[in-house]
Design an enzyme around this catalytic site. Structure first.
Site, mmCIF file in Angstrom:
data_model
loop_
_atom_site.group_PDB
_atom_site.id
_atom_site.type_symbol
_atom_site.label_atom_id
_atom_site.label_comp_id
_atom_site.label_asym_id
_atom_site.label_seq_id
_atom_site.Cartn_x
_atom_site.Cartn_y
_atom_site.Cartn_z
ATOM 1 N N LYS A 13 44.860 26.686 11.626
ATOM 2 C CA LYS A 13 44.479 28.031 11.197
ATOM 3 C C LYS A 13 43.385 28.016 10.132
ATOM 4 O O LYS A 13 42.401 28.721 10.238
ATOM 5 C CB LYS A 13 45.699 28.681 10.550
ATOM 6 C CG LYS A 13 46.203 29.894 11.234
ATOM 7 C CD LYS A 13 47.422 30.503 10.520
ATOM 8 C CE LYS A 13 48.306 29.595 9.754
ATOM 9 N NZ LYS A 13 48.388 29.814 8.325
ATOM 10 N N ARG A 88 53.299 37.614 7.775
ATOM 11 C CA ARG A 88 54.204 36.582 8.277
ATOM 12 C C ARG A 88 55.599 37.116 8.530
ATOM 13 O O ARG A 88 56.448 36.388 9.026
ATOM 14 C CB ARG A 88 54.306 35.464 7.246
ATOM 15 C CG ARG A 88 53.365 34.283 7.482
ATOM 16 C CD ARG A 88 53.419 33.413 6.230
ATOM 17 N NE ARG A 88 53.246 32.018 6.492
ATOM 18 C CZ ARG A 88 52.188 31.310 6.063
ATOM 19 N NH1 ARG A 88 51.214 31.889 5.412
ATOM 20 N NH2 ARG A 88 52.128 30.021 6.287
ATOM 21 N N ARG A 127 48.293 14.957 7.801
ATOM 22 C CA ARG A 127 47.674 15.670 6.680
ATOM 23 C C ARG A 127 48.383 15.325 5.363
ATOM 24 O O ARG A 127 47.753 15.226 4.311
ATOM 25 C CB ARG A 127 47.769 17.194 6.923
ATOM 26 C CG ARG A 127 47.093 18.006 5.836
ATOM 27 C CD ARG A 127 47.106 19.496 6.140
ATOM 28 N NE ARG A 127 48.359 20.124 5.781
ATOM 29 C CZ ARG A 127 48.645 21.408 5.986
ATOM 30 N NH1 ARG A 127 47.781 22.190 6.592
ATOM 31 N NH2 ARG A 127 49.790 21.922 5.616
ATOM 32 N N ARG A 133 49.502 18.086 -1.036
ATOM 33 C CA ARG A 133 50.294 19.312 -1.098
ATOM 34 C C ARG A 133 51.767 18.951 -1.270
ATOM 35 O O ARG A 133 52.299 18.116 -0.551
ATOM 36 C CB ARG A 133 50.109 20.138 0.191
ATOM 37 C CG ARG A 133 48.855 20.947 0.171
ATOM 38 C CD ARG A 133 48.609 21.684 1.477
ATOM 39 N NE ARG A 133 49.720 22.531 1.904
ATOM 40 C CZ ARG A 133 49.545 23.607 2.671
ATOM 41 N NH1 ARG A 133 48.349 23.969 3.069
ATOM 42 N NH2 ARG A 133 50.589 24.318 3.056
ATOM 43 N N ARG A 144 59.432 24.402 7.522
ATOM 44 C CA ARG A 144 58.397 25.433 7.652
ATOM 45 C C ARG A 144 58.213 25.853 9.113
ATOM 46 O O ARG A 144 57.931 27.008 9.410
ATOM 47 C CB ARG A 144 57.071 24.943 7.053
ATOM 48 C CG ARG A 144 57.147 24.886 5.516
ATOM 49 C CD ARG A 144 55.964 24.157 4.918
ATOM 50 N NE ARG A 144 54.720 24.857 5.100
ATOM 51 C CZ ARG A 144 53.563 24.279 5.385
ATOM 52 N NH1 ARG A 144 53.478 22.960 5.520
ATOM 53 N NH2 ARG A 144 52.479 24.989 5.528
HETATM 54 P P1 AMP Z 1 49.810 28.350 4.111
HETATM 55 O O1 AMP Z 1 48.733 27.631 3.384
HETATM 56 O O2 AMP Z 1 49.324 29.578 4.833
HETATM 57 O O3 AMP Z 1 50.608 27.442 5.011
HETATM 58 O O4 AMP Z 1 50.836 28.892 2.999
HETATM 59 C C1 AMP Z 1 51.496 28.006 2.129
HETATM 60 C C2 AMP Z 1 52.760 28.650 1.580
HETATM 61 O O5 AMP Z 1 52.420 29.841 0.848
HETATM 62 C C3 AMP Z 1 53.762 29.114 2.618
HETATM 63 O O6 AMP Z 1 54.598 28.070 3.083
HETATM 64 C C4 AMP Z 1 54.543 30.167 1.831
HETATM 65 O O7 AMP Z 1 55.434 29.565 0.899
HETATM 66 C C5 AMP Z 1 53.435 30.836 1.032
HETATM 67 N N1 AMP Z 1 52.836 31.950 1.800
HETATM 68 C C6 AMP Z 1 51.570 32.034 2.286
HETATM 69 N N2 AMP Z 1 51.390 33.206 2.922
HETATM 70 C C7 AMP Z 1 52.562 33.880 2.845
HETATM 71 C C8 AMP Z 1 53.014 35.131 3.332
HETATM 72 N N3 AMP Z 1 52.232 35.939 4.058
HETATM 73 N N4 AMP Z 1 54.292 35.500 3.054
HETATM 74 C C9 AMP Z 1 55.095 34.712 2.313
HETATM 75 N N5 AMP Z 1 54.754 33.509 1.862
HETATM 76 C C10 AMP Z 1 53.489 33.086 2.110
#
Ligand code: AMP
Length: 187
Positions: A13, A88, A127, A133, A144
Site C-alpha cells: 500500500k 479501517r 521488511r 518498526r 495485524r
Molecule cells: P500502517 O502503517 O498503515 O500499517 O499503520 C500502522 C499502525 O497504525 C496500525 O497497525 C494501527 O495501529 C495504526 N493505524 C493506522 N491507521 C489506522 C486507522 N485508520 N485506524 C486505527 N489505527 C490505525
C-alpha cells in the site's frame, strides 16, 4: 480526484500510495505515517497511539477520526487526496462519509490491492529485518493480519456495493502493479 487505497498489511500500500498520490496530484494522507511521526516526536497523540501500534491493534476510532478530520480540512487536501490506511473500521467509513458531506465532496474510488496471505507474511518478515518498526515482529505481524480480516476486510463489501471499488492484483513488480492501478482508476 479523491481516493482511498486499501489492502492488508504487506500488500504494498505505502509504495503504491506514493506513486498514486503523485499521479492524481493530491495530498497523500497516511494515518500510519502520521501516527509514527507523532510517536517520534513524543506527542500526547504519539504516546497514546504507540501502545496500540506496538500490539498490532487499531488506535481507537475517536482518536483516528479526529486526526483525519483535522488533516482533511487543510487546504492541500481540498480538491484531491489519497487516504492510505484509513478508513479501517465501519465506524471510520461512516465518519469519513460525514466529513466529506460537510466539505461538500465525495469519494471517486477505492483501490484495493489483493495479495495472497502467505506472500504477505513473507514480505512483512523480510521488511522486519530492515524496517526498525516495533510492530514488525512475527507475532504482531500475524495478529495485524487477523485484525485486518475481522475489522477492515468487510469494508470492501461496503465500497463494492457503492460501485466505487477497484480491485487490483498486488502480486508482481512495483512497476507492474503501478500500471494496473493506473488502468483501474475511474476516468
Ligand atoms: P500502517 O502503517 O498503515 O500499517 O499503520 C500502522 C499502525 O497504525 C496500525 O497497525 C494501527 O495501529 C495504526 N493505524 C493506522 N491507521 C489506522 C486507522 N485508520 N485506524 C486505527 N489505527 C490505525
Amino acid at each position: 480526484m479523491r481516493l482511498i487505497i486499501m489492502g492488508p498489511p504487506g500488500a504494498g500500500k505505502g509504495t503504491q500510495a506514493t506513486a498514486l498520490a503523485a499521479r492524481i496530484n493530491g495530498a497523500h494522507i497516511s494515518t500510519g505515517d502520521i501516527f509514527r511521526a507523532n510517536v517520534a516526536e513524543e506527542t500526547e497523540l504519539g504516546t497514546l497511539a504507540k501502545q496500540y501500534m506496538d500490539a498490532g491493534e487499531y488506535v481507537p476510532d475517536e482518536v483516528t477520526n479526529a486526526m483525519v478530520k483535522d488533516r482533511l480540512s487543510q487546504p492541500d487536501a481540498l480538491t484531491a487526496f489519497l487516504l492510505d490506511g484509513y478508513p479501517r473500521t465501519l465506524d471510520q467509513v461512516h465518519t469519513l462519509d460525514a466529513m466529506l458531506a460537510d466539505l461538500g465532496s465525495q469519494l471517486d474510488g477505492v483501490v484495493a490491492l489483493t495479495v495472497d496471505s502467505e506472500e504477505l507474511i513473507a514480505r512483512l518478515l523480510k521488511r522486519a529485518q530492515t524496517s526498525g518498526r516495533t510492530d514488525d515482529t512475527e507475532d504482531v505481524i500475524r495478529h495485524r493480519q487477523e485484525v485486518y480480516v475481522s475489522e477492515t476486510a468487510p469494508l470492501l463489501d461496503v465500497y463494492r456495493e457503492r460501485g466505487i471499488l477497484f480491485e487490483v492484483d498486488g502480486m508482481g513488480s512495483i512497476e507492474d502493479i503501478e500500471a494496473r492501478v493506473a488502468a483501474a482508476l475511474p476516468a
